[in-house]
Write an enzyme that holds these catalytic residues in place. Structure first.
Site, PDB file in Angstrom:
ATOM      1  N   LEU A   1       0.874  -1.160   0.000  1.00  7.48           N
ATOM      2  CA  LEU A   1       0.000   0.000   0.000  1.00  7.48           C
ATOM      3  C   LEU A   1       0.921   1.222   0.000  1.00  7.48           C
ATOM      4  CD1 LEU A   1      -3.089   0.297   0.015  1.00  7.48           C
ATOM      5  CD2 LEU A   1      -2.975   0.700   2.477  1.00  7.48           C
ATOM      6  N   ASP A   2       0.801   2.061  -1.019  1.00  6.54           N
ATOM      7  CA  ASP A   2       1.677   3.218  -1.117  1.00  6.54           C
ATOM      8  C   ASP A   2       1.612   4.082   0.129  1.00  6.54           C
ATOM      9  OD1 ASP A   2       2.386   2.475  -3.645  1.00  6.54           O
ATOM     10  OD2 ASP A   2       1.079   3.908  -4.670  1.00  6.54           O
ATOM     11  N   ARG A   3       2.717   4.709   0.456  1.00 11.35           N
ATOM     12  CA  ARG A   3       2.790   5.558   1.642  1.00 11.35           C
ATOM     13  C   ARG A   3       1.661   6.597   1.715  1.00 11.35           C
ATOM     14  NH1 ARG A   3       8.215   8.564   4.011  1.00 11.35           N
ATOM     15  NH2 ARG A   3       7.257   9.320   5.940  1.00 11.35           N
TER      16      ARG A   3
END
Length: 249
Positions: free
Chosen positions: A54-56
């Protein structure tokens, strides 16, 4: 700092990740001291294994396994597309109806981490299903070309898991996600920061649907929206739309 648990059993734990929080320690962010993996471990009292990315800047559902065997099974399920992922996004412009974008993505390289990677690697297949849920037109000229500004609430379901896939696909459709500093529109990002105190990417991992790796029972996990999301949905009058969508809790 704590993390919001949304599901836990003897084998799995799911959390609602805040935007800006890294999943785990990375040498690219050596000065960061808080990570979703560490916070989840502290909350449940045992080691946990990440099974997907999950992208930052993205908020929402992040699933961990409590042992290596379950982690391997889940990682394979994600890789073989046996897990259905559903996101909410706020995008520029009117995006109505529904569709399926099949648009291959070239590998997006990081200047440091991918210094020695093959920049000529062929593009990878990338598929995203999208559905427009609602829209709003504001009497504000964010762009000099238009007297008003339009935005849409969109449901996104990636069938593949490429790096920044949803952000890049929405930019390809000319409907970039609000708050996307890499692939978005800086004028609209600034407008949301200045007028709505929205300092985040408006992309939320809302739901995961999968088969439980141990019990084989169907499992649906949902992550509540944070205050920024709830405030904008109220501001734009989208409460009833969200309540009647399939993402209603």
């Amino acid at each position: 700092m704590s993390i919001e648990l949304v599901y836990e059993d003897d084998w799995l734990v799911a959390v609602n990740k805040a935007p800006g929080l890294l999943v785990h320690r990375s040498w690219l962010d050596r000065h960061e001291t808080r990570f979703a993996m560490q916070l989840t471990r502290d909350a449940v009292g045992c080691h946990v294994f990440p099974v997907h990315r999950l992208d930052r800047p993205t908020s929402g559902l992040l699933l961990f396994a409590k042992n290596a065997g379950v982690a391997r099974t889940l990682t394979e399920d994600f890789g073989e597309r046996r897990v259905n992922k559903t996101y909410l996004a706020l995008v520029r412009g009117y995006l109505e109806g529904e569709g399926r974008l099949d648009y291959a993505l070239s590998r997006e390289l990081d200047d440091i981490a991918d210094k020695f990677a093959d920049a000529d690697k062929p593009a990878q297949d990338a598929i995203t299903r999208w559905q427009g849920l609602d829209r709003v037109e504001l009497p504000v000229a964010v762009s000099k070309k238009h007297a008003t500004s339009r935005y849409s609430l969109v449901q996104l379901s990636p069938e593949t898991g490429r790096k920044h896939q949803l952000r890049r696909h929405m930019a390809h459709l000319r409907h970039p996600i609000v708050g996307d500093t890499s692939h978005g529109d800086g004028r609209h990002n600034r407008f949301f920061r200045d007028h709505y105190q929205c300092n985040r990417l408006m992309l939320h991992a809302a739901r995961l649907s999968l088969t439980h790796p141990v019990t084989a029972e169907p499992l649906r996990l949902d992550a509540p929206l944070d205050e920024t999301w709830r405030s904008l949905i109220c501001e734009f009058g989208w409460e009833s739309t969200l309540a009647t969508s399939e993402l209603a809790g």
